[in-house]
Scaffold this motif. Structure first.
Motif, PDB file in Angstrom:
ATOM      1  N   GLU A  98       0.831  -1.206   0.000  1.00 42.17           N
ATOM      2  CA  GLU A  98       0.000   0.000   0.000  1.00 42.17           C
ATOM      3  C   GLU A  98       0.862   1.251   0.000  1.00 42.17           C
ATOM      4  O   GLU A  98       0.697   2.159  -0.797  1.00 42.17           O
ATOM      5  N   SER A  99       1.795   1.265   0.907  1.00 47.37           N
ATOM      6  CA  SER A  99       2.620   2.461   1.056  1.00 47.37           C
ATOM      7  C   SER A  99       3.962   2.235   0.357  1.00 47.37           C
ATOM      8  O   SER A  99       4.201   1.194  -0.242  1.00 47.37           O
ATOM      9  N   ALA A 100       4.794   3.226   0.457  1.00 42.26           N
ATOM     10  CA  ALA A 100       6.095   3.173  -0.198  1.00 42.26           C
ATOM     11  C   ALA A 100       7.188   2.812   0.785  1.00 42.26           C
ATOM     12  O   ALA A 100       8.339   3.182   0.602  1.00 42.26           O
ATOM     13  N   TRP A 101       6.828   2.077   1.814  1.00 44.03           N
ATOM     14  CA  TRP A 101       7.828   1.821   2.864  1.00 44.03           C
ATOM     15  C   TRP A 101       9.020   1.039   2.346  1.00 44.03           C
ATOM     16  O   TRP A 101      10.129   1.150   2.872  1.00 44.03           O
ATOM     17  N   ALA A 102       8.802   0.262   1.323  1.00 44.28           N
ATOM     18  CA  ALA A 102       9.892  -0.601   0.848  1.00 44.28           C
ATOM     19  C   ALA A 102      10.748   0.067  -0.216  1.00 44.28           C
ATOM     20  O   ALA A 102      11.569  -0.583  -0.839  1.00 44.28           O
ATOM     21  N   LEU A 103      10.540   1.366  -0.415  1.00 43.59           N
ATOM     22  CA  LEU A 103      11.321   2.047  -1.446  1.00 43.59           C
ATOM     23  C   LEU A 103      12.812   1.896  -1.209  1.00 43.59           C
ATOM     24  O   LEU A 103      13.583   1.695  -2.149  1.00 43.59           O
ATOM     25  N   GLU A 104      13.167   1.947   0.030  1.00 41.42           N
ATOM     26  CA  GLU A 104      14.589   1.835   0.365  1.00 41.42           C
ATOM     27  C   GLU A 104      15.162   0.535  -0.193  1.00 41.42           C
ATOM     28  O   GLU A 104      16.243   0.513  -0.793  1.00 41.42           O
ATOM     29  N   ALA A 105      14.418  -0.512   0.044  1.00 46.84           N
ATOM     30  CA  ALA A 105      14.872  -1.811  -0.455  1.00 46.84           C
ATOM     31  C   ALA A 105      14.902  -1.815  -1.974  1.00 46.84           C
ATOM     32  O   ALA A 105      15.805  -2.391  -2.598  1.00 46.84           O
ATOM     33  N   LEU A 106      13.934  -1.149  -2.559  1.00 49.53           N
ATOM     34  CA  LEU A 106      13.898  -1.096  -4.022  1.00 49.53           C
ATOM     35  C   LEU A 106      15.113  -0.352  -4.568  1.00 49.53           C
ATOM     36  O   LEU A 106      15.690  -0.744  -5.582  1.00 49.53           O
ATOM     37  N   TYR A 107      15.489   0.681  -3.882  1.00 49.35           N
ATOM     38  CA  TYR A 107      16.688   1.407  -4.299  1.00 49.35           C
ATOM     39  C   TYR A 107      17.893   0.483  -4.323  1.00 49.35           C
ATOM     40  O   TYR A 107      18.698   0.476  -5.259  1.00 49.35           O
ATOM     41  N   VAL A 108      17.986  -0.262  -3.234  1.00 46.69           N
ATOM     42  CA  VAL A 108      19.142  -1.158  -3.150  1.00 46.69           C
ATOM     43  C   VAL A 108      19.110  -2.169  -4.292  1.00 46.69           C
ATOM     44  O   VAL A 108      20.136  -2.474  -4.905  1.00 46.69           O
ATOM     45  N   ILE A 109      17.931  -2.646  -4.564  1.00 48.62           N
ATOM     46  CA  ILE A 109      17.831  -3.622  -5.652  1.00 48.62           C
ATOM     47  C   ILE A 109      18.234  -2.993  -6.975  1.00 48.62           C
ATOM     48  O   ILE A 109      18.991  -3.562  -7.756  1.00 48.62           O
ATOM     49  N   ALA A 110      17.742  -1.788  -7.205  1.00 43.06           N
ATOM     50  CA  ALA A 110      18.063  -1.114  -8.464  1.00 43.06           C
ATOM     51  C   ALA A 110      19.558  -0.889  -8.588  1.00 43.06           C
ATOM     52  O   ALA A 110      20.135  -1.048  -9.670  1.00 43.06           O
ATOM     53  N   PHE A 111      20.150  -0.550  -7.481  1.00 47.65           N
ATOM     54  CA  PHE A 111      21.584  -0.318  -7.509  1.00 47.65           C
ATOM     55  C   PHE A 111      22.350  -1.616  -7.709  1.00 47.65           C
ATOM     56  O   PHE A 111      23.246  -1.713  -8.554  1.00 47.65           O
ATOM     57  N   GLU A 112      21.957  -2.604  -6.910  1.00 48.56           N
ATOM     58  CA  GLU A 112      22.698  -3.862  -6.965  1.00 48.56           C
ATOM     59  C   GLU A 112      22.578  -4.533  -8.331  1.00 48.56           C
ATOM     60  O   GLU A 112      23.532  -5.119  -8.833  1.00 48.56           O
ATOM     61  N   ILE A 113      21.411  -4.432  -8.909  1.00 45.07           N
ATOM     62  CA  ILE A 113      21.250  -5.124 -10.193  1.00 45.07           C
ATOM     63  C   ILE A 113      22.098  -4.460 -11.260  1.00 45.07           C
ATOM     64  O   ILE A 113      22.641  -5.121 -12.146  1.00 45.07           O
TER      65      ILE A 113
ATOM     66  N   PRO B  13       2.279   7.592  -3.524  1.00 42.42           N
ATOM     67  CA  PRO B  13       3.464   7.803  -2.704  1.00 42.42           C
ATOM     68  C   PRO B  13       4.725   7.188  -3.287  1.00 42.42           C
ATOM     69  O   PRO B  13       5.833   7.596  -2.944  1.00 42.42           O
ATOM     70  N   LYS B  14       4.561   6.223  -4.137  1.00 37.61           N
ATOM     71  CA  LYS B  14       5.748   5.546  -4.654  1.00 37.61           C
ATOM     72  C   LYS B  14       6.466   6.361  -5.712  1.00 37.61           C
ATOM     73  O   LYS B  14       7.575   6.029  -6.119  1.00 37.61           O
ATOM     74  N   ARG B  15       5.820   7.415  -6.158  1.00 39.26           N
ATOM     75  CA  ARG B  15       6.424   8.178  -7.232  1.00 39.26           C
ATOM     76  C   ARG B  15       7.745   8.812  -6.809  1.00 39.26           C
ATOM     77  O   ARG B  15       8.604   9.091  -7.662  1.00 39.26           O
ATOM     78  N   VAL B  16       7.892   9.005  -5.540  1.00 37.88           N
ATOM     79  CA  VAL B  16       9.132   9.608  -5.053  1.00 37.88           C
ATOM     80  C   VAL B  16      10.335   8.793  -5.503  1.00 37.88           C
ATOM     81  O   VAL B  16      11.420   9.324  -5.717  1.00 37.88           O
ATOM     82  N   GLY B  17      10.114   7.520  -5.646  1.00 35.52           N
ATOM     83  CA  GLY B  17      11.249   6.664  -6.004  1.00 35.52           C
ATOM     84  C   GLY B  17      11.588   6.673  -7.471  1.00 35.52           C
ATOM     85  O   GLY B  17      12.616   6.127  -7.872  1.00 35.52           O
ATOM     86  N   ALA B  18      10.722   7.283  -8.272  1.00 28.90           N
ATOM     87  CA  ALA B  18      10.916   7.183  -9.718  1.00 28.90           C
ATOM     88  C   ALA B  18      12.218   7.813 -10.162  1.00 28.90           C
ATOM     89  O   ALA B  18      12.879   7.324 -11.068  1.00 28.90           O
ATOM     90  N   LEU B  19      12.594   8.897  -9.500  1.00 34.68           N
ATOM     91  CA  LEU B  19      13.779   9.599  -9.970  1.00 34.68           C
ATOM     92  C   LEU B  19      15.048   8.803  -9.703  1.00 34.68           C
ATOM     93  O   LEU B  19      15.998   8.856 -10.480  1.00 34.68           O
ATOM     94  N   TYR B  20      15.032   8.063  -8.602  1.00 38.52           N
ATOM     95  CA  TYR B  20      16.208   7.250  -8.322  1.00 38.52           C
ATOM     96  C   TYR B  20      16.403   6.213  -9.425  1.00 38.52           C
ATOM     97  O   TYR B  20      17.501   6.021  -9.947  1.00 38.52           O
ATOM     98  N   VAL B  21      15.312   5.572  -9.765  1.00 35.60           N
ATOM     99  CA  VAL B  21      15.396   4.565 -10.818  1.00 35.60           C
ATOM    100  C   VAL B  21      15.792   5.205 -12.135  1.00 35.60           C
ATOM    101  O   VAL B  21      16.582   4.654 -12.913  1.00 35.60           O
ATOM    102  N   THR B  22      15.273   6.389 -12.381  1.00 37.55           N
ATOM    103  CA  THR B  22      15.650   7.103 -13.596  1.00 37.55           C
ATOM    104  C   THR B  22      17.153   7.323 -13.646  1.00 37.55           C
ATOM    105  O   THR B  22      17.789   7.142 -14.685  1.00 37.55           O
ATOM    106  N   CYS B  23      17.688   7.689 -12.527  1.00 38.78           N
ATOM    107  CA  CYS B  23      19.129   7.956 -12.501  1.00 38.78           C
ATOM    108  C   CYS B  23      19.920   6.679 -12.754  1.00 38.78           C
ATOM    109  O   CYS B  23      20.946   6.706 -13.448  1.00 38.78           O
ATOM    110  N   GLN B  24      19.453   5.582 -12.164  1.00 40.85           N
ATOM    111  CA  GLN B  24      20.124   4.320 -12.449  1.00 40.85           C
ATOM    112  C   GLN B  24      20.028   3.987 -13.926  1.00 40.85           C
ATOM    113  O   GLN B  24      20.977   3.470 -14.525  1.00 40.85           O
TER     114      GLN B  24
END
Lengths: 403, 1026
Positions: free
Chosen positions: A102-117, A157-168
């Motif tokens: 529901e919420s974007a609580w896992a964004l942090e983990a998603l960031y890590v995944i995006a980076f690690e991959i 709320p998850k849109r906040v994470g879009a820019l991080y993924v964009t940068c990756q």
């Protein structure tokens, strides 16, 4: 045997603990804790018991965990290609789950995944290239991140994470040389009215502006490049000197081409010495110095993509040189200062040890006038450049040389 | 072939459900395969010298005339066939008539041909509706003339032909798409039926005699092996079995199986069956004669039954393949090729010779197999499975061939089936089915009964096997000798179940093949006759287990159906033969099947024997009453088909196998479904395979070499990769190696796989390149030649300095004439080649690339990468000093700084090709320069100066030329809106201020709306559609 069994027991204990941490993180929606579990660098699981046995019990996130641990296993065994493949599976499974959060609580983990991959794909590609195969994992990571972007780019709320993924994604595309793929992502970010760009995290904004600024440099769109790179510079953490240096490497040529010269101290502080001579040549009107500087750092400039930008500074150097001649003439005879004979200019070039005949110089004068770096006209019959009496050498003042 | 492919698919679809059920069937397959293999010794001779054997056989029969007649007949038949192919509807009738005549002339053989016709007719009627037999011209005509003849010599044969005729009818009924095929089939069937009957007879006789039977079997098997792996073998087997049953119970069973297979095939896959039939007929004809001559009349009756159905076809087909693969039978192979061509195009009727027929049939089958294979190929396992299945069958067969050890062979087969079952669903199912049946029967009725069961199961198994074979063939298509393939398959089939064995066998096979390639015997050896190497281990335990399990669960349905169909006949078989034919024949069109079914039920236990008997009866009847036969045959075939289809639909796998049992049960809907199903695959797979074969045929003997070569590579591959996935095949090893010695060759864009006979090897290409380089002809010619050279290089995957040279040559030529499209192709190839580290004029072409990018790309990134490719780091200092490179870099600088003076100076001093590339940018540069001048110069600019600076003057000295150049410049300026005036001294000058507002870029005269003059679409628009 005994030792092995002990190790196995220990390993199993660690795995169990890992699983426990994972479920704890998910149940408590602790994104930070969860992100640690996805980070290869922070994991110290060295031996692995029968994963199927351990994990099949945990049904809910088995897809994620099984592949993730397999990936880790392969990573420890230095089989990066397999590690990547497993990680991508785990990441895909995670995306499925993330979609349902529901919420974007896992964004942090998603960031890590995006980076690690991305990192993993990069390493796997290096392995592939070394073994003579086609490196394609980074590309695969790009398409995976595109999928992630799709998950995040919507409302909410998850849109906040879009820019991080964009940068990756930018990083991948720039590395692969498929810069044109950035366009769709940029459009999605910049045309979305529902989300103010300023609401993104600062670090993502800086990265984003850096890459889009670089794109503008490629396109020789100097005003836009200046704006974006300046934004990145202004918002970049002052302590991150490496990042500032990266930004300046593009910002300085852009600024130069719109007539703004950096202080020598700035170049020294960020050790951007390759620009020092160029700045000097602009100040002096020293064409030779400019050409030498370009030749000296040709490879670096070509790779970073600013070579053509810097080469275009030649016109400003000509202008500077003419201005100097003009000033000298003015000192000699103010009434005739605005008439510069071609042979004088040719002579000046000769002093610079640059071999140019009168036709070439005439052509350059013609171009300078045409580009509005010199006000006036050229009289072919008398071979004289007649300068305007008012502001014969207009400053660029932040505007690029007209084409 | 296409049809077959579709059928295979259909089978596959069924299989999953019926895997277990079909296990019995699977066992059947093994038997079939075993048949193939055992006869290896004698078979080898067959395949190799099919024609010779034929003649011999005839002689043995004491019908030397017959043989001759047959041969003569063959040619006429072929011609008719071809006609039929061209015009399906009209063709058949004419063909039939012709054939009929031929047949009439024949004595015993002719009768066989009529049968074939009759059969076709029957099928057609069947398809249309069972009752419609008479409608088709083919069946009627053919049946009338031929039946009589056929009846006289081979009454039994007539029965067999009926099934064939039915397929043909189906084709006609189905309509346009199939008609061509049907016509073909008809032709094939003509020849085929006769052959079939004859072959069967022979077998029957042999079997009766005892030692004889085995011999015939072996020979047949050999031929089969060579030609068709799965389908062929299976079909052939059934035939054999039938023969045997005629003579002996075991053989009878085989025949029965064939029947069922045929029926099933027919019903399930109209198209496929038809195609197969067509092939088979041709082959059968060729071979049959020989066999028939050898065998006694009595035997022939029963055998004729089986053979006529389809087994004979199979055997024939198999033979051709083997012969082709072996290369020994030049005439045969050639004819086979022709046949293939004929099939594919239906145009040419070379098939005067029997060998042709057989070969064609084989090819068709192979192609069919290929198509199936392709289908199968999607899953590597499937491929593997087919192999093993095939192998196993052969093994089992070998055992059967020996009368005493028949039971044992069956057991072996069972094992094989079980083993196969796990790996390949289709195969496994087939095997399993056949095995269980055999088991039951064997206990109950001893040797005779067992064979019958097997035979029943075999038909289905055969189908599956055929599909498998197809897959196999697809893998290796024409790559290495079919006989060798068969050998490998056999070997691998033996150890289907056991991985360890498999691995061991593979190793052994590898050794054998490498040895064969090393000493050159790979293609000369008769692999069909080559004894299999001893298996590493024995599977006694497996056999036992298999025995028990399959029989119980799966044997049921098979037995039932078998009973229903065959029982009556089977009982009669030895005794009834003479009597039954007369009485039964008249009514039989629909009856025979039902009749047989009823009997079969009674004799469930002795199913195999019954089976054979029924077949015999039918054949006898048919032979006796030609006209009726046709009807009967058609009816029978129809019934069988219908049963098969209905069965398959209802009970899916099991029913399909026992299609015969459910006489007339098939529903139109089901048929339609099957038809559509089978059609799905026709085009894709069937066509492909056909093409391939066609090519090979066209290539003729010359191709054989290449084939061999490729085959060798392939075979190696196969051995190494037999357990691997298809994707793992090393395609490098499949690369074509050209044999063409022509230095000159026109470019033709390939629309199919390259033909080695038209591809030039590297040495020749080198000469070709020299020829082009020294040629005085125009660019169009050179471009054409170079493109064909490039194509040959690509096709052969040659990437070396010669390749670089060719591309460089072409790129330079293209630059000269500003053919940017070709240039870009060459440039991109060159970049890849250079990147691979192949030496060439790297710097030169990097320079060209840079120029090209400067001139034609406004993408700075492209420019940057082009520049960086010329930077110090990438290029050695020497190459950077290269004049071309230096010049290109200078031009780049001039362009980016818009320094027109520099640009045109460089233009004048440019190396040849740089000039050509710069030519393309001159117009742009001139316009920019004039625009610039008009802005910066006041008040005027002399045209002479402009002409000089903008490169209008070719030299700075010659006055006359200067004047021309100035005039040109004036024209140019006027064309671009420049304001020219005369100044006080009378010199023409450009009014800069006025011009600065009036300059424009005129539309290029040769502009094309879409921007590419090459496309010249206007020409098309201008033309009015006629």
């Amino acid at each position: 045997m005994k030792k092995d069994s002990i190790d196995m027991g220990e390993a199993e204990r660690r795995i169990t603990e890992y699983l426990k941490r994972f479920y704890d993180a998910v149940s408590s929606q602790d994104g930070k804790a969860l992100s640690h579990l996805f980070s290869f660098s922070s994991l110290s699981l060295n031996t692995f018991p029968d994963l199927n046995r351990v994990i099949t019990q945990s049904d809910e996130y088995a897809d994620i965990l099984l592949h993730l641990l397999r990936s880790l296993q392969s990573y420890r065994l230095r089989n990066l290609v397999e590690s990547y493949q497993a990680f991508e599976k785990a990441a895909n499974a995670f995306i499925q789950e993330f979609r349902n959060f529901e919420s974007a609580w896992a964004l942090e983990a998603l960031y890590v995944i995006a980076f690690e991959i991305r990192m993993l794909a990069d390493k796997a590609d290096r392995d592939l290239a070394a073994s003579g195969k086609t490196p394609e994992k980074l590309k695969g990571a790009g398409s995976f991140l595109m999928k992630v972007f799709g998950v995040l780019a919507g409302k909410g709320p998850k849109r906040v994470g879009a820019l991080y993924v964009t940068c990756q994604l930018f990083k991948i595309y720039f590395k692969l040389g498929t810069v044109h793929l950035c366009r769709s992502v940029i459009r999605s970010i910049e045309t979305a009215r529902i989300f103010d760009f300023e609401e993104f995290p600062v670090r993502d904004k800086v990265t984003y502006m850096y890459y889009t600024g670089r794109l503008e440099v490629y396109n020789e769109n100097f005003n836009a490049a200046d704006q974006k790179l300046s934004y990145a510079l202004a918002h970049c953490d002052a302590r991150k000197e490496a990042n500032i240096r990266m930004i300046l490497r593009y910002l300085i040529p852009v600024k130069l081409s719109i007539g703004i010269l950096p202080k020598t101290s700035l170049l020294e502080r960020y050790s951007l010495n390759e620009y020092a001579d160029i700045v000097v040549s602009l100040k002096r009107g020293d064409l030779r110095l400019l050409r030498n500087a370009l030749q000296e750092h040709e490879d670096r400039f070509l790779r970073s993509g600013v070579y053509l930008v810097l080469e275009k500074l030649e016109l400003q150097v000509y202008q500077r040189l003419l201005k100097k001649i003009y000033i000298i003439q003015k000192q000699k005879d103010p009434s005739k200062a605005h008439q510069i004979k071609l042979e004088v200019i040719v002579k000046a070039f000769k002093w610079l040890e640059i071999d140019m005949d009168i036709d070439e110089v005439e052509c350059i004068m013609s171009i300078l006038i045409y580009k509005n770096l010199v006000k006036g006209y050229f009289a072919h019959k008398s071979k004289v450049a007649v300068l305007s009496k008012q502001d014969p050498f207009p400053r660029l003042n932040g505007k690029p040389v007209s084409s | 072939m296409m049809n077959q492919g579709g059928m295979a698919d259909g089978v596959a679809a069924f299989d999953p459900n019926s895997l277990e059920k079909h296990q019995g069937e699977d066992s059947i397959q093994p038997h079939a395969s075993s048949y193939y293999y055992p006869p290896s010794s004698s078979g080898g001779s067959w395949s190799m010298h099919g024609p010779d054997i034929y003649t011999r056989d005839n002689g043995s029969y004491a019908n030397a005339n017959q043989n001759q007649d047959q041969l003569v007949d063959v040619t006429p038949r072929n011609a008719p066939d071809t006609q039929g192919a061209t015009a399906v509807a009209s063709g058949p009738s004419s063909v039939e008539t012709a054939v009929a005549q031929d047949y009439n002339s024949y004595t015993s053989y002719t009768s066989a041909d009529p049968y074939g016709y009759n059969n076709n007719a029957g099928y057609e009627t069947y398809y249309n509706g069972y009752q419609q037999q008479p409608n088709q011209p083919y069946s009627q005509q053919s049946s009338q003339p031929y039946p009589q003849q056929s009846n006289q010599p081979y009454p039994q044969q007539s029965n067999q032909p009926q099934p064939y005729s039915q397929p043909v009818g189906a084709y006609q009924n189905t309509g346009a798409p199939y008609q061509p095929i049907s016509s073909f089939q008809n032709t094939g069937s003509y020849a085929g039926p006769a052959n079939y009957s004859s072959t069967y007879y022979n077998h029957g006789d042999y079997q009766t005699s005892g030692g004889y039977t085995t011999d015939t079997f072996s020979s047949q098997t050999n031929t089969w092996q060579g030609g068709q792996y799965a389908t062929y073998t299976s079909q052939q087997y059934p035939n054999y079995a039938s023969d045997a049953t005629a003579g002996y119970s075991s053989t009878v069973g085989a025949a029965a199986s064939q029947y069922q297979q045929h029926n099933k095939q027919w019903t399930d896959y109209y198209n496929q069956t038809q195609t197969e039939n067509i092939c088979a007929p041709g082959t059968e004809n060729v071979y049959v004669p020989s066999t028939s001559t050898v065998s006694c009349p009595a035997a022939s009756a029963s055998s004729g039954y089986a053979s006529s159905i389809q087994p004979s076809q199979f055997s024939l087909s198999s033979r051709p393949e083997s012969s082709t693969s072996e290369l020994t039978p030049q005439p045969v192979s050639a004819s086979g090729d022709a046949y293939n061509a004929y099939w594919k195009h239906g145009a040419q009727a070379y098939q005067a010779q029997y060998s042709n027929f057989t070969q064609t049939s084989i090819d068709a089958k192979t192609s069919y197999q290929n198509s199936q294979y392709q289908q199968n190929s999607t899953s590597t396992q499937v491929l593997d499975a087919p192999y093993p299945a095939l192998h196993q069958p052969p093994q089992s067969y070998q055992l059967p061939s020996q009368p005493a050890s028949q039971h044992f062979p069956q057991l072996d087969v069972y094992r094989g089936s079980k083993l196969q079952i796990p790996t390949n669903p289709r195969i496994a199912s087939n095997l399993a089915l056949s095995l269980p049946k055999t088991n039951k029967e064997s206990p109950a009725t001893a040797s005779v009964s067992k064979p019958a069961y097997i035979s029943v199961a075999l038909p289905k198994s055969n189908n599956k096997a055929s599909s498998h074979d197809a897959s196999d063939s697809a893998l290796k298509i024409g790559m290495f000798p079919q006989s060798l393939r068969g050998y490998v398959e056999r070997a691998l089939a033996r150890c289907r179940d056991d991985e360890m064995k498999m691995a061991a066998s593979q190793a052994v096979m590898k050794e054998i093949i490498t040895k064969g390639t090393a000493d050159g015997t790979l293609f000369t050896k008769d692999w069909d006759t080559e004894p299999l190497f001893p298996l590493p281990t024995t599977d006694v335990m497996n056999e036992g287990s298999l025995f028990l399990t399959p029989t119980s669960s799966k044997s049921r349905s098979p037995s039932r159906r078998a009973k229903s169909r065959w029982e009556p006949v089977s009982e009669d078989k030895p005794i009834n033969k003479p009597a039954t034919p007369n009485s039964e024949a008249p009514k039989y069109s629909g009856w025979s099947k039902q009749y047989s079914v009823g009997k079969l039920e009674n004799r469930n236990e002795s199913g195999t024997s019954r089976f054979s008997l029924t077949t015999q009866k039918i054949s006898i009847r048919d032979s006796q009453r030609p006209a009726k036969r046709r009807r009967n045959g058609t009816a029978l075939g129809a019934v069988e088909n219908g049963e098969a289809s209905s069965d398959s639909d209802k009970e899916q796998d099991l029913t399909a196998y026992y299609s015969s049992a459910v006489a007339l049960a098939d529903s139109p809907d089901e048929r339609k479904k099957r038809e559509s199903r089978s059609k799905r695959f026709e085009k894709g797979h069937g066509n492909r395979s056909v093409k391939h074969h066609f090519k090979q045929k066209n290539e003729g003997n010359g191709n054989l070499y290449t084939r061999r070569a490729t085959a060798m590579v392939l075979s190696k591959n196969l051995e190494e990769n037999s357990s691997r996935a298809v994707e793992d095949i090393d395609w490098d090893s499949l690369t074509v190696r050209g044999t063409c010695q022509e230095i000159e060759k026109r470019y033709l864009r390939l629309t199919s796989a390259p033909d080695p006979a038209t591809v030039r090897p590297e040495e020749v290409l080198e000469k070709s390149l020299l020829m082009v380089q020294n040629s005085e002809k125009n660019y169009l010619y050179k471009c054409d030649q170079l493109k064909s050279i490039r194509q040959d290089l690509t096709v052969q995957r040659i990437r070396n300095e010669l390749t670089v040279k060719v591309y460089e040559t072409h790129a330079r030529l293209a630059i000269e004439v500003a053919d940017l499209r070709e240039y870009n192709q060459c440039q991109s190839q060159l970049q890849a080649l250079y990147a691979e580290g192949i030496k060439g004029c790297h710097a030169e072409f990097a320079a060209y690339n840079l120029l090209c990018v400067i001139l034609h790309s406004n993408n700075n990134r492209d420019l940057l990468s082009a520049m960086s490719s010329l930077s110090f780091r990438r290029l050695s200092p020497e190459s950077r000093k290269d004049e071309v490179v230096k010049h290109a870099l200078a031009v780049r600088a001039a362009v980016t700084s818009e320094n027109y003076v520099l640009f045109f100076r460089l233009y004048k001093t440019a190396p040849d090709l740089n000039t050509c590339l710069m030519d393309l940018y001159v117009e742009k540069m001139r316009y920019a320069a004039v625009k610039c001048m008009s802005r910066s110069y006041r008040p005027t600019v002399p045209v002479t100066y402009i002409a000089e600076v903008l490169g209008f003057l070719t030299s700075t000295e010659a006055n006359s030329e200067d004047l021309d150049g100035v005039d040109e410049c004036v024209e140019w300026l006027k064309a671009h809106g420049g304001c020219l005036i005369e100044d006080n001294s009378g010199e023409i000058v450009l009014d800069a201020k006025a011009s600065s507002l009036s300059l424009y870029v005129p539309e290029p005269e040769d502009a094309v709306p879409h921007g590419d003059a090459y496309l010249a679409v206007n020409d098309f628009f201008a033309r009015k559609p006629v």
